[in-house]
Design a protein around this motif. Sequence first.
Motif, mmCIF file in Angstrom:
data_model
loop_
_atom_site.group_PDB
_atom_site.id
_atom_site.type_symbol
_atom_site.label_atom_id
_atom_site.label_comp_id
_atom_site.label_asym_id
_atom_site.label_seq_id
_atom_site.Cartn_x
_atom_site.Cartn_y
_atom_site.Cartn_z
ATOM 1 N N LEU A 201 0.865 -1.182 0.000
ATOM 2 C CA LEU A 201 0.000 0.000 0.000
ATOM 3 C C LEU A 201 0.897 1.226 0.000
ATOM 4 O O LEU A 201 1.682 1.437 0.937
ATOM 5 C CB LEU A 201 -0.909 0.015 1.224
ATOM 6 N N ALA A 202 0.810 2.021 -1.064
ATOM 7 C CA ALA A 202 1.637 3.223 -1.190
ATOM 8 C C ALA A 202 0.745 4.450 -1.238
ATOM 9 O O ALA A 202 -0.441 4.375 -1.585
ATOM 10 C CB ALA A 202 2.501 3.144 -2.445
ATOM 11 N N GLY A 203 1.325 5.587 -0.898
ATOM 12 C CA GLY A 203 0.598 6.842 -0.979
ATOM 13 C C GLY A 203 1.529 7.967 -1.371
ATOM 14 O O GLY A 203 2.688 8.008 -0.925
ATOM 15 N N VAL A 204 1.045 8.872 -2.228
ATOM 16 C CA VAL A 204 1.857 10.027 -2.645
ATOM 17 C C VAL A 204 1.137 11.312 -2.283
ATOM 18 O O VAL A 204 -0.098 11.376 -2.232
ATOM 19 C CB VAL A 204 2.151 10.005 -4.160
ATOM 20 N N ASN A 205 1.932 12.344 -2.019
ATOM 21 C CA ASN A 205 1.363 13.662 -1.770
ATOM 22 C C ASN A 205 0.633 14.167 -3.011
ATOM 23 O O ASN A 205 0.940 13.765 -4.135
ATOM 24 C CB ASN A 205 2.464 14.663 -1.408
ATOM 25 N N ASP A 206 -0.288 15.081 -2.781
ATOM 26 C CA ASP A 206 -1.012 15.649 -3.918
ATOM 27 C C ASP A 206 -0.117 16.587 -4.719
ATOM 28 O O ASP A 206 0.818 17.194 -4.173
ATOM 29 C CB ASP A 206 -2.244 16.413 -3.421
ATOM 30 N N VAL A 207 -0.439 16.730 -5.993
ATOM 31 C CA VAL A 207 0.342 17.630 -6.852
ATOM 32 C C VAL A 207 0.242 19.080 -6.380
ATOM 33 O O VAL A 207 1.093 19.906 -6.721
ATOM 34 C CB VAL A 207 -0.110 17.519 -8.323
ATOM 35 N N GLY A 208 -0.782 19.382 -5.580
ATOM 36 C CA GLY A 208 -0.896 20.737 -5.034
ATOM 37 C C GLY A 208 0.237 21.089 -4.105
ATOM 38 O O GLY A 208 0.487 22.271 -3.837
ATOM 39 N N GLY A 209 0.955 20.083 -3.615
ATOM 40 C CA GLY A 209 2.080 20.343 -2.726
ATOM 41 C C GLY A 209 3.354 20.726 -3.449
ATOM 42 O O GLY A 209 4.356 21.071 -2.803
ATOM 43 N N GLU A 210 3.359 20.680 -4.780
ATOM 44 C CA GLU A 210 4.581 20.999 -5.525
ATOM 45 C C GLU A 210 5.035 22.431 -5.287
ATOM 46 O O GLU A 210 6.236 22.720 -5.254
ATOM 47 C CB GLU A 210 4.351 20.751 -7.017
ATOM 48 N N SER A 211 4.087 23.335 -5.099
ATOM 49 C CA SER A 211 4.444 24.736 -4.862
ATOM 50 C C SER A 211 5.151 24.927 -3.530
ATOM 51 O O SER A 211 5.832 25.936 -3.317
ATOM 52 C CB SER A 211 3.195 25.617 -4.914
ATOM 53 N N GLU A 212 4.984 23.957 -2.618
ATOM 54 C CA GLU A 212 5.637 24.025 -1.310
ATOM 55 C C GLU A 212 6.828 23.069 -1.211
ATOM 56 O O GLU A 212 7.402 22.892 -0.132
ATOM 57 C CB GLU A 212 4.624 23.684 -0.210
ATOM 58 N N GLY A 213 7.164 22.434 -2.334
ATOM 59 C CA GLY A 213 8.259 21.480 -2.315
ATOM 60 C C GLY A 213 7.887 20.141 -1.717
ATOM 61 O O GLY A 213 8.763 19.374 -1.311
ATOM 62 N N HIS A 214 6.590 19.850 -1.668
ATOM 63 C CA HIS A 214 6.116 18.590 -1.074
ATOM 64 C C HIS A 214 5.159 17.876 -2.021
ATOM 65 O O HIS A 214 4.141 17.348 -1.590
ATOM 66 C CB HIS A 214 5.430 18.856 0.269
ATOM 67 N N GLY A 215 5.486 17.863 -3.292
ATOM 68 C CA GLY A 215 4.634 17.199 -4.270
ATOM 69 C C GLY A 215 4.822 15.693 -4.268
ATOM 70 O O GLY A 215 5.550 15.131 -3.433
ATOM 71 N N PRO A 216 4.192 15.011 -5.195
ATOM 72 C CA PRO A 216 4.305 13.548 -5.239
ATOM 73 C C PRO A 216 5.704 13.099 -5.666
ATOM 74 O O PRO A 216 6.318 13.706 -6.535
ATOM 75 C CB PRO A 216 3.252 13.152 -6.288
ATOM 76 N N ASP A 217 6.168 12.029 -5.036
ATOM 77 C CA ASP A 217 7.467 11.446 -5.383
ATOM 78 C C ASP A 217 7.244 9.945 -5.554
ATOM 79 O O ASP A 217 7.280 9.182 -4.592
ATOM 80 C CB ASP A 217 8.485 11.729 -4.279
ATOM 81 N N PHE A 218 7.042 9.537 -6.796
ATOM 82 C CA PHE A 218 6.711 8.146 -7.072
ATOM 83 C C PHE A 218 7.912 7.226 -6.883
ATOM 84 O O PHE A 218 7.758 6.076 -6.469
ATOM 85 C CB PHE A 218 6.148 8.016 -8.489
ATOM 86 N N ASP A 219 9.107 7.733 -7.163
ATOM 87 C CA ASP A 219 10.297 6.913 -6.961
ATOM 88 C C ASP A 219 10.487 6.591 -5.485
ATOM 89 O O ASP A 219 10.832 5.463 -5.114
ATOM 90 C CB ASP A 219 11.531 7.629 -7.502
ATOM 91 N N LYS A 220 10.253 7.552 -4.633
ATOM 92 C CA LYS A 220 10.400 7.335 -3.204
ATOM 93 C C LYS A 220 9.342 6.362 -2.684
ATOM 94 O O LYS A 220 9.629 5.496 -1.857
ATOM 95 C CB LYS A 220 10.299 8.663 -2.460
ATOM 96 N N ALA A 221 8.120 6.497 -3.194
ATOM 97 C CA ALA A 221 7.032 5.657 -2.701
ATOM 98 C C ALA A 221 7.062 4.254 -3.290
ATOM 99 O O ALA A 221 6.653 3.287 -2.635
ATOM 100 C CB ALA A 221 5.689 6.318 -3.011
ATOM 101 N N LEU A 222 7.570 4.122 -4.527
ATOM 102 C CA LEU A 222 7.416 2.844 -5.236
ATOM 103 C C LEU A 222 8.706 2.311 -5.851
ATOM 104 O O LEU A 222 8.748 1.166 -6.317
ATOM 105 C CB LEU A 222 6.385 3.014 -6.368
ATOM 106 N N GLY A 223 9.761 3.106 -5.855
ATOM 107 C CA GLY A 223 10.923 2.780 -6.667
ATOM 108 C C GLY A 223 11.642 1.496 -6.313
ATOM 109 O O GLY A 223 12.136 0.801 -7.197
ATOM 110 N N ASP A 224 11.736 1.156 -5.036
ATOM 111 C CA ASP A 224 12.553 -0.001 -4.656
ATOM 112 C C ASP A 224 11.724 -1.180 -4.151
ATOM 113 O O ASP A 224 12.218 -2.049 -3.456
ATOM 114 C CB ASP A 224 13.551 0.401 -3.562
ATOM 115 N N ARG A 225 10.470 -1.236 -4.532
ATOM 116 C CA ARG A 225 9.621 -2.323 -4.038
ATOM 117 C C ARG A 225 9.789 -3.570 -4.906
ATOM 118 O O ARG A 225 10.312 -3.503 -6.030
ATOM 119 C CB ARG A 225 8.152 -1.888 -4.009
ATOM 120 N N ASP A 226 9.299 -4.689 -4.405
ATOM 121 C CA ASP A 226 9.330 -5.950 -5.138
ATOM 122 C C ASP A 226 8.214 -5.940 -6.188
ATOM 123 O O ASP A 226 7.029 -5.959 -5.841
ATOM 124 C CB ASP A 226 9.125 -7.110 -4.155
ATOM 125 N N PRO A 227 8.547 -5.921 -7.481
ATOM 126 C CA PRO A 227 7.500 -5.824 -8.513
ATOM 127 C C PRO A 227 6.633 -7.075 -8.613
ATOM 128 O O PRO A 227 5.598 -7.041 -9.278
ATOM 129 C CB PRO A 227 8.302 -5.598 -9.801
#
Length: 412
Positions: free
Chosen positions: A295-321
């Motif tokens: 179960l993964a979750g990413v920040n909303d794209v609205g957070g990009e203006s605050e430097g806290h937008g979605p980061d898919f690599d961090k949330a999903l990059g090193d998981r077991d496919p």
Amino acid sequence: MIVLVVLMVLLAVAVVGAAHWYVWRRLVRDTTADGSGWRRAGTALAVLMPVLAVGALAVGRSGAPFLLQRVLAWPGYLWLAVLLYLLLALAVGEVVRPLLRRLLARRASGAEPVPPAGRDLPETDEASGSVATATVTVPSRRLFVARVVGGAAGAAALGTVGYGTYGVLRGPRVKRVTVPLAKLPRAAHGFRIAVVSDIHLGPILGRSHAQRVVDTINATNPDLIAVVGDLVDGSVKDLGPAAEPLAGLQARHGSFFVTGNHEYYSGAAAWVAHVRELGLHPLENDRVEIAGFDLAGVNDVGGESEGHGPDFDKALGDRDPARASVLLAHQPIVIDDAVSHGVDLQLSGHTHGGQLWPGNLVARLSNPTVAGLERYGDTQLYVSRGAGAWGPPVRVDAPSDITVIELASRQA
């Protein structure tokens, strides 16, 4: 840039002004006598209601006292919904108006002549036989048609908004959707995720609304609860008490939260900390292993203006496919990123299903899916219509929902 903003504001003012002038003309000027009390009252309302609507929109983003927001929100936002359906109904009335006049003219051509409006007609006193003069007011055909069309438009708009408001205040209904996942192990077959988005606690929908949502979710006895953004429209200071019922959410594997764009209008960091205090687990570009899937979750794209937008690599990059994956992401528009990272199921909200018809047509212009389940390559996307409402507490042809997603294993 400033010039563009000024031009956009002036354009918006012109459009709103033209809409209200048109409504005033059809519902007030065309249906009342010049100088009458009805016309004065209608004109006063035609000036007051847009002021309340603009006030409701302005104070919500200006940090005005919460009490003032609550005072202006109900009449201001409801008027925006009424205005929309008045305009639509009056547009239909423009087609009906000439047809009705033609029908009345045809009927009148075969009947006895009707005296003009306001003419003195002779009356005979049966006792004395004398003739007296009486004034009989006969509405003109144009005035009669204006009143019929205006009355019908008003009834249609008020009826539509009234029913749509009842639907929101009644609370969301439960939908059940089965989603097969190819990688889901047999042991996780039948796993149930209660998905709720767009609760929109604010100056209109408060603690009682939150309690209805919690009670509805708990009644489904889910294995996991996913709160997919836009929980609030306001600060923790103002809405913290309204959100307290969320502490009562119950699920075997816990409750999880991701931010929506409205959290970034309301102090996202403070709300993430607060929902954690209420017992929810924020997933800020993060993931956890649940029985049988990630179960993964990413920040909303609205957070990009605050430097806290979605980061898919961090949330999903090193998981077991080889493991099945479920992603919580507020806006459906990130589906391409989900596909590229091998997500099996994305759960989103944001669209409200359009909320106010024909808003669904507008929502389709900027969202890949407005509501329901669709497939994009090997990734499935489910979009909830949400449990609340933004702006007018009204839904038309887009009922609020809480969805129980039942995961199905193809090995079962």
